[in-house]
Design an enzyme around this catalytic site. Structure first.
Site, PDB file in Angstrom:
ATOM      1  N   HIS A   1       0.669 -17.348  -0.962  1.00 43.15           N
ATOM      2  CA  HIS A   1       1.853 -18.002  -1.538  1.00 43.15           C
ATOM      3  C   HIS A   1       1.766 -19.506  -1.275  1.00 43.15           C
ATOM      4  CE1 HIS A   1       5.938 -19.256  -2.336  1.00 43.15           C
ATOM      5  NE2 HIS A   1       6.059 -18.147  -3.055  1.00 43.15           N
TER       6      HIS A   1
ATOM      7  N   GLU B   1       1.917 -18.991 -10.199  1.00 38.72           N
ATOM      8  CA  GLU B   1       3.145 -19.696  -9.826  1.00 38.72           C
ATOM      9  C   GLU B   1       2.861 -21.202  -9.754  1.00 38.72           C
ATOM     10  OE1 GLU B   1       6.060 -17.087  -7.494  1.00 38.72           O
ATOM     11  OE2 GLU B   1       4.541 -17.705  -6.074  1.00 38.72           O
TER      12      GLU B   1
HETATM   13  P1  PGA Z   1      11.613 -19.175  -7.201  1.00 37.28           P
HETATM   14  O1  PGA Z   1      10.469 -18.713  -6.186  1.00 37.28           O
HETATM   15  O2  PGA Z   1      11.890 -18.020  -8.126  1.00 37.28           O
HETATM   16  O3  PGA Z   1      12.791 -19.507  -6.330  1.00 37.28           O
HETATM   17  O4  PGA Z   1      11.098 -20.357  -7.934  1.00 37.28           O
HETATM   18  C1  PGA Z   1       9.363 -17.989  -6.636  1.00 37.28           C
HETATM   19  C2  PGA Z   1       8.383 -17.769  -5.507  1.00 37.28           C
HETATM   20  O5  PGA Z   1       8.234 -18.637  -4.648  1.00 37.28           O
HETATM   21  O6  PGA Z   1       7.705 -16.718  -5.439  1.00 37.28           O
END
Ligand code: PGA
Length: 234
Positions: A87, A153
């Site tokens: 992450h 992401e």
């Molecule tokens: P968010 O976070 O939906 O608050 O942008 C996503 C994540 O960090 O997995």
């Protein structure tokens, strides 16, 4: 075909009480697989409530002198099915490298956990036209012929309220799929994460190569999360 997956990443927040209800939308249904990623302290409560549960992080060695850590093997032994690897908050705050993350993914697979590998570029890298190059490097040492999930992401979209557009996300998801071995391209799920909410989820999940979402802030609100899970129903 690929069953949509919606994952709730609670980060360092408490699991909403509603998640434990017997009819909660944090439960897997026939149409959408739902996985919760609570803090290590709440893993057993989620498992006890029969939620499909994953760890937010795991160390690659099974046990040892690592104060404060928890291993992939221990997550699996507790009953977790999933684990997040790489992450961006771990990469940023704990300086986790692609090499270390690859070790975690391999250890997760050995422990029979299903890794969700998180990748994504910064705003500067995107502006410089280097987004695909960054993604390719982050995936380079990953055992992509294994049964795993990828979460794209973009860092500029996480927790900012500024999600990628469906077109931006789909372009990257199609690119990521093209990097997978041919025999894994059809089956591997690629999730989108970064400010997914009740309003944008449907358009994002409608894209051909987007197989669900990794949801942070919006997962803390049961009503919002319900709408996101509904949007994943194909
Ligand atoms: P968010 O976070 O939906 O608050 O942008 C996503 C994540 O960090 O997995």
């Amino acid at each position: 075909m690929r069953t949509p997956l919606v994952a709730a990443n609670f980060k360092m927040h408490a699991v909403p009480m509603a998640a434990f209800d017997s009819n909660s939308t944090y439960r897997t249904s026939t149409d959408v697989e739902v996985v919760v990623f609570p803090t290590a302290l709440e893993v057993s409560a989620c498992l006890h409530a029969q939620l499909v549960t994953g760890g937010q992080w795991g160390y690659h060695e099974a046990e040892g002198a690592r104060t404060g850590d928890i291993s992939m093997a221990q997550l699996a032994k507790a009953g977790c099915h999933y684990v997040l690897c790489g992450h961006s908050e771990r990469r940023e705050h704990y300086h986790e490298t692609d090499e270390l993350i690859a070790e975690q993914v391999i250890a997760a697979l050995e422990a029979k956990l299903h890794p969700v590998i998180c990748i994504g570029e910064t705003a500067e890298q995107r502006k410089a036209g280097r987004a695909q190059q960054v993604i390719e490097k982050q995936l380079k040492n990953m055992p992509l012929s294994s049964n795993l999930t990828i979460a794209y992401e973009p860092i500029w979209a996480i927790g900012t309220g500024d999600s990628a557009t469906p077109a931006q996300a789909e372009e990257m998801h199609a690119f990521i799929r093209s990097l997978l071995p041919a025999d894994r391209q059809g089956e591997t799920r690629i999730l989108y994460g970064g400010s997914v909410n009740a309003e944008n989820a449907r358009a994002l999940f409608a894209a051909e190569n987007i197989d669900g979402g990794l949801v942070g802030s919006a997962a803390l609100d049961p009503e919002e999360f319900r709408a996101i899970v509904a949007a994943a129903q194909k």
